[in-house]
Design a protein around this motif. Structure first.
Motif, PDB file in Angstrom:
ATOM      1  N   THR A 173       0.825  -1.221   0.000  1.00  0.00           N
ATOM      2  CA  THR A 173       0.000   0.000   0.000  1.00  0.00           C
ATOM      3  C   THR A 173       0.856   1.267   0.000  1.00  0.00           C
TER       4      THR A 173
ATOM      5  N   LEU B 268      -7.339  -2.921   0.603  1.00  0.00           N
ATOM      6  CA  LEU B 268      -6.071  -2.221   0.824  1.00  0.00           C
ATOM      7  C   LEU B 268      -5.759  -2.086   2.317  1.00  0.00           C
TER       8      LEU B 268
ATOM      9  N   ARG C 201      -2.469  -3.193   4.276  1.00  0.00           N
ATOM     10  CA  ARG C 201      -1.703  -2.197   5.039  1.00  0.00           C
ATOM     11  C   ARG C 201      -1.268  -2.743   6.396  1.00  0.00           C
TER      12      ARG C 201
ATOM     13  N   TYR D  17      -4.557  -3.322  -7.643  1.00  0.00           N
ATOM     14  CA  TYR D  17      -3.117  -3.263  -7.386  1.00  0.00           C
ATOM     15  C   TYR D  17      -2.281  -2.762  -8.569  1.00  0.00           C
TER      16      TYR D  17
END
Length: 630
Positions: A62, A135, A139, A301
């Protein structure tokens, strides 16, 4: 940034990627933000299905999709969310807003007990929260397992249990055209057989007031208010798990393909930029659902790590009318449009006015994904949507490969309708014969294998490395077997000819015949079933079921409806058979093996030459099946 400017440039870079793969990929990987660089680029042993890239490299994906863009493109749109209903306003989410939403969502997950390494099941419609939570997992180092929101409760519970998820993220429901679907109801049913799930976070989206189970369920909107917009990214090893994504297996049990952080990031970014020749500032739209690998790699991504503007589409191509895609292209001035042959074939049948009333002049590149595109659809797409000016990027790849493997490069590769053309740099295909030997030269046909690792390949099947090895590396020792047949023409271009195993590709989605057969067999009237694929004008392949019942069915149509309903409930509507033929027996060898070759011929309507049937246990059964063919 690496780019390929001409065909000669492609050949030079391809040669380098084959002669010096480690130097080639190292150079590309150096363009990213790493906490610590790798000690070694690659270690691999295909005999044990063991591959590692960027060994001991440390990063967080991320930081490469979000943080590193903030200095230069904080106010640029990262995601355009196009809602189901075109009367509603689209949402433009900037990189800064996306960064903050992902951080908030990450803190919300942490507050609900999610830690690095935990598996999180995500069952959401195509709404911005789906992007945020995927995401957010990445992370904090949690492993996301997205389940397509069209799967049944049984399919969900199988996947939740297999991955050992303790937390599920869902919504009260979703819109699909003019229908709403009760996702929370499906999750509640699924979780009756998932004892380990202790928390469900529910996004109230359609406002129908989801049933909340005290102590287990919490509301997204309540939880997110408590979360700050600052969350440090967890340091991950390049080989740490990023996500599990389930794909159909030929044994009936879905396979949880495991993708890891480093190689997957490098490869999806590189292939996105290279294949589409993405230019700064372009608007890119992949119409897939994020529940499939296409959405993971080429909605989220790949594009976000490249700093692109990516469209996330909630709707369907046919509602409110057949102009829905073209209206959205005009509305958002889309430059790159990537969709499935199934959608193209459906849209081809709609009256041409639906295309003509929209301005498609912003389009520069078209793409196709999910199955080989047929020539007729290719030409329609080229003439009507691309106006003869947009290259069509026909991409061949799989859930297992993580990214494009064989595909043209926009405005570089000379196109041939219905051919995936040439391997991308780093991809080393081999065409194998039935004896397991590689066939050299051009103008050949065989089975497609890959003889050298690439960074985004799946590393294992979650919890079952032996199955991974058996499925992909045992057919041709020392090579990855794709399960696809192919032809290589006189110019070395590849045409993918479809699956050679018991997988049917329906609307671009892999469905295992064994899984559908066992769902049909659950009906109390059914004794045994054999399922095969047959050519279908819209879906590419349809599902044809040959069904033996305990007693001759009195009301065939009623039983057909019940069987379809059963399959829909167990797997999902996508797996419903198109044709169900009731038979008294199946063509079996004396050892009990079903001769699917014969059933395929019948399903295809080609019964003129069924080959030698004298070796069958009961050759007469073939005449009966032929006579009753639908």
């Amino acid at each position: 940034m690496h780019s390929i400017a001409s065909l000669q440039d492609y050949h030079d870079q391809y040669k380098k990627s084959i002669d010096q793969p480690e130097a080639f990929w190292s150079e590309i990987a150096n363009e990213f933000t790493w906490r610590k660089k790798w000690d070694k680029v690659l270690a691999w042993d295909f005999n044990n299905a063991d591959v590692k890239w960027f060994i001991n490299g440390k990063l967080n994906i991320t930081e490469n999709c979000l943080d590193r863009h903030l200095a230069t493109r904080a106010n640029q749109t990262a995601i355009i969310w196009e809602p189901n209903n075109p009367a509603h306003e689209a949402k433009h989410i900037t990189y800064k807003q996306l960064f903050e939403e992902v951080n908030r969502t990450a803190n919300m997950l942490k507050a609900n007990g999610v830690k690095k390494g935990d598996r999180v099941c995500i069952y959401l419609p195509m709404i911005p929260e789906l992007a945020y939570v995927i995401l957010a997992c990445a992370r904090i180092g949690a492993v996301h397992s997205v389940v397509f929101a069209g799967f049944s409760a049984k399919s969900v519970s199988d996947r939740v249990n297999d991955a050992g998820c303790k937390i599920v993220i869902t919504s009260d429901g979703s819109y699909r055209g003019d229908k709403t679907i009760n996702l929370k109801g499906i999750i509640d049913t699924a979780l009756e057989s998932c004892p380990d799930v202790s928390r469900v976070i529910v996004k109230e989206y359609i406002g129908k007031g989801a049933a909340i189970k005290e102590g287990r369920d919490v509301l997204w909107d309540d939880e997110i208010q408590k979360a700050s917009a600052q969350c440090d990214a967890e340091e991950m090893d390049a080989e740490d798990m990023l996500f599990i994504l389930y794909t159909s297996g030929s044994t009936g049990r879905p396979k949880g393909m495991v993708h890891t952080c480093g190689g997957y990031m490098v490869y999806t970014n590189y292939t996105f930029r290279t294949t589409f020749q993405y230019q700064e500032g372009q608007v890119y739209w992949c119409t897939a659902d994020i529940g499939w690998i296409t959405g993971h790699s080429y909605i989220l991504y790949g594009p976000l790590s490249a700093g692109a503007t990516t469209v996330m589409f909630e709707g369907v191509p046919s509602w409110p009318d057949w102009g829905r895609f073209w209206q959205a292209i005009e509305r958002h001035k889309v430059n790159i449009f990537y969709t499935a042959p199934t959608a193209i074939r459906s849209l081809q049948q709609a009256p041409p006015e639906f295309v003509k009333r929209h301005d498609l002049s912003s389009l520069k590149v078209l793409g196709s994904v999910g199955e080989p595109i047929n020539e007729e659809a290719w030409h329609w797409y080229d003439e009507n949507i691309g106006k003869g000016k947009c290259p069509i990027i026909d991409t061949w790849w799989q859930t297992e490969t993580g990214g494009f493997m064989i595909a043209p490069i926009a405005n570089v590769t000379k196109l041939k309708p219905a051919l995936a053309t040439l391997p991308l740099p780093g991809v080393q295909p081999a065409v194998m014969n039935e004896s397991g030997l590689e066939i050299q030269g051009n103008n050949i046909e065989g089975r497609l294998a890959i003889k050298f690792p690439w960074p985004s390949m799946a590393r294992t099947i979650y919890g079952d490395h032996q199955r991974f090895k058996d499925t992909y590396f045992s057919t041709f020792p020392g090579k990855y077997f794709t399960g696809d047949g192919c032809k290589r023409d006189d110019e070395g271009y590849y045409r993918i000819t479809g699956r050679v195993d018991d997988i049917i590709i329906v609307s671009g989605h892999n469905l295992g015949t064994a899984e559908i057969e066992s769902a049909i067999d659950e009906h109390t009237a059914v004794c045994e079933t054999a399922v095969v694929g047959f050519p279908h004008d819209i879906k590419g392949q349809g599902i044809y079921a040959f069904v033996i019942c305990y007693d001759k069915p009195r009301e065939e149509e009623k039983l057909r409806s019940e069987i379809k309903e059963k399959v829909s409930k167990i797997i999902g509507p996508i797996a419903k058979p198109d044709k169900i033929q009731f038979v008294s027996g199946l063509p079996k060898t004396r050892s009990g093996k079903i001769m699917r070759r014969i059933l395929r011929k019948v399903a295809e309507g080609d019964t003129s030459n069924l080959g030698d049937t004298t070796t069958l246990l009961d050759p007469n059964v073939v005449d009966e099946i032929k006579a009753g063919a639908l």
